[in-house]
Design an enzyme around this catalytic site. Structure first.
Site, PDB file in Angstrom:
ATOM      1  N   ASP A   1       0.812  -1.219   0.000  1.00  0.00           N
ATOM      2  CA  ASP A   1       0.000   0.000   0.000  1.00  0.00           C
ATOM      3  C   ASP A   1       0.844   1.267   0.000  1.00  0.00           C
ATOM      4  OD1 ASP A   1       0.922  -0.483   2.582  1.00  0.00           O
ATOM      5  OD2 ASP A   1      -1.045  -0.959   3.385  1.00  0.00           O
TER       6      ASP A   1
ATOM      7  N   HIS B   1      -7.364  -4.407  10.114  1.00  0.00           N
ATOM      8  CA  HIS B   1      -7.071  -4.236   8.693  1.00  0.00           C
ATOM      9  C   HIS B   1      -5.812  -5.012   8.294  1.00  0.00           C
ATOM     10  CE1 HIS B   1      -4.595  -0.230   9.266  1.00  0.00           C
ATOM     11  NE2 HIS B   1      -3.782  -1.274   9.305  1.00  0.00           N
TER      12      HIS B   1
HETATM   13  C1  F6R Z   1       1.472  -1.533   6.123  1.00  0.00           C
HETATM   14  C2  F6R Z   1       0.167  -2.142   6.241  1.00  0.00           C
HETATM   15  C3  F6R Z   1      -0.611  -2.120   7.509  1.00  0.00           C
HETATM   16  C4  F6R Z   1       0.219  -2.408   8.755  1.00  0.00           C
HETATM   17  C5  F6R Z   1      -0.640  -2.335  10.002  1.00  0.00           C
HETATM   18  C6  F6R Z   1       0.172  -2.557  11.262  1.00  0.00           C
HETATM   19  O1  F6R Z   1       1.962  -1.678   4.809  1.00  0.00           O
HETATM   20  O2  F6R Z   1      -0.286  -2.639   5.285  1.00  0.00           O
HETATM   21  O3  F6R Z   1      -1.662  -3.063   7.413  1.00  0.00           O
HETATM   22  O4  F6R Z   1       0.790  -3.687   8.631  1.00  0.00           O
HETATM   23  O5  F6R Z   1      -1.257  -1.086  10.077  1.00  0.00           O
HETATM   24  O6  F6R Z   1       1.069  -1.499  11.414  1.00  0.00           O
HETATM   25  P1  F6R Z   1       2.179  -1.522  12.561  1.00  0.00           P
HETATM   26  O7  F6R Z   1       3.156  -2.611  12.190  1.00  0.00           O
HETATM   27  O8  F6R Z   1       2.819  -0.167  12.491  1.00  0.00           O
HETATM   28  O9  F6R Z   1       1.479  -1.799  13.839  1.00  0.00           O
END
Ligand code: F6R
Length: 241
Positions: free
Chosen positions: A67, A138
């Site tokens: 993304d 998500h």
């Molecule tokens: C990032 C993505 C998001 C993150 C998720 C968790 O490319 O696709 O789905 O994996 O928001 O983010 P963190 O690791 O910062 O808790």
């Protein structure tokens, strides 16, 4: 779903890097699906170390990121383009033209989204998809909603995602309100998926993903239908299982 419990962030990162390393060693021309966010940073650090030791060769690897924020140029310091350069790509011998991150400034984001899915298909699909999970369940930026979106698409970010990501920006108002993300089918067509979750903030999302109904209100719950998913969870993220 295979569940691997880890006792530290270090172990989470090492085990995730083990799985990715095995993939790259077994299929040097593989297609990796990559994620941004805080969780995979340690994994990328491990991969860089292994490359520097001469244990990994990325010269034939192709990468597709999940993304990107909409309206943000690749040069913007908070862009996912910049993140991937900084956290991984510029430290290893992956070929820059094989590093794909969705275009946040595409003139026609919807046409770009179709082309992105086509490019993944032309590469034979994703061999190994690395995922994190949002506090709201998500995956990629597939936000909780009434439907599972199949293809790469433009999405309005939820307030909870904007709140979770404001730590990377000077002000909450600076967080983009939209993003472009690989859809559910792009993720589900990956041959193998590994999902990393660390910390108590992820516990409810992990519970809904693993033991809840398959429901677009928790987009990660769709992974229950995938044949080859490995979850790497620390004690706190796994606390409600
Ligand atoms: C990032 C993505 C998001 C993150 C998720 C968790 O490319 O696709 O789905 O994996 O928001 O983010 P963190 O690791 O910062 O808790």
């Amino acid at each position: 779903m295979q569940l691997i419990r880890v006792s530290s962030y270090e172990e989470l990162s090492r085990k995730a890097a083990d799985i990715i390393s095995a993939q790259v060693i077994l299929k040097p021309g593989c297609v990796l699906g990559l994620a941004t966010g805080s969780t995979p940073v340690g994994t990328y650090r491990q991969l860089i170390e292994r490359f520097r030791r001469g244990d990994l060769d990325f010269s034939r690897v192709t990468a597709f990121n999940l993304d990107e924020y909409l309206g943000i140029s690749p040069e913007h310091p908070q862009s996912y383009h910049a993140f991937m350069q900084e956290q991984l790509f510029r430290h290893i011998n992956i070929c820059p033209r094989r590093c794909h991150v969705p275009e946040g400034c595409a003139e026609d984001p919807r046409a770009f989204a179709r082309a992105y899915d086509q490019a993944i298909a032309e590469h034979g699909g994703i061999d190994l998809q690395l995922l994190g999970i949002g506090n709201n369940g998500h995956i990629g930026f597939n936000e909780p909603s009434g439907v599972f979106y199949k293809g790469t698409h433009v999405v309005d970010l939820t307030d909870s995602t904007i709140d979770a990501n404001k730590r990377f920006f000077a002000n909450r108002e600076d967080v983009p309100k939209q993003a472009i993300t690989l859809g559910t089918s792009g993720i589900m067509h990956a041959k193998k998926v590994i999902l990393l979750a660390f910390g108590k903030g992820k516990a409810e999302a992990v519970r809904a993903m693993v033991t809840g109904e398959i429901d677009p209100k928790c987009p990660a719950s769709i992974l229950q239908l995938h044949d080859d998913v490995t979850l790497l969870l620390d004690k706190e993220a796994a606390a409600l299982l």
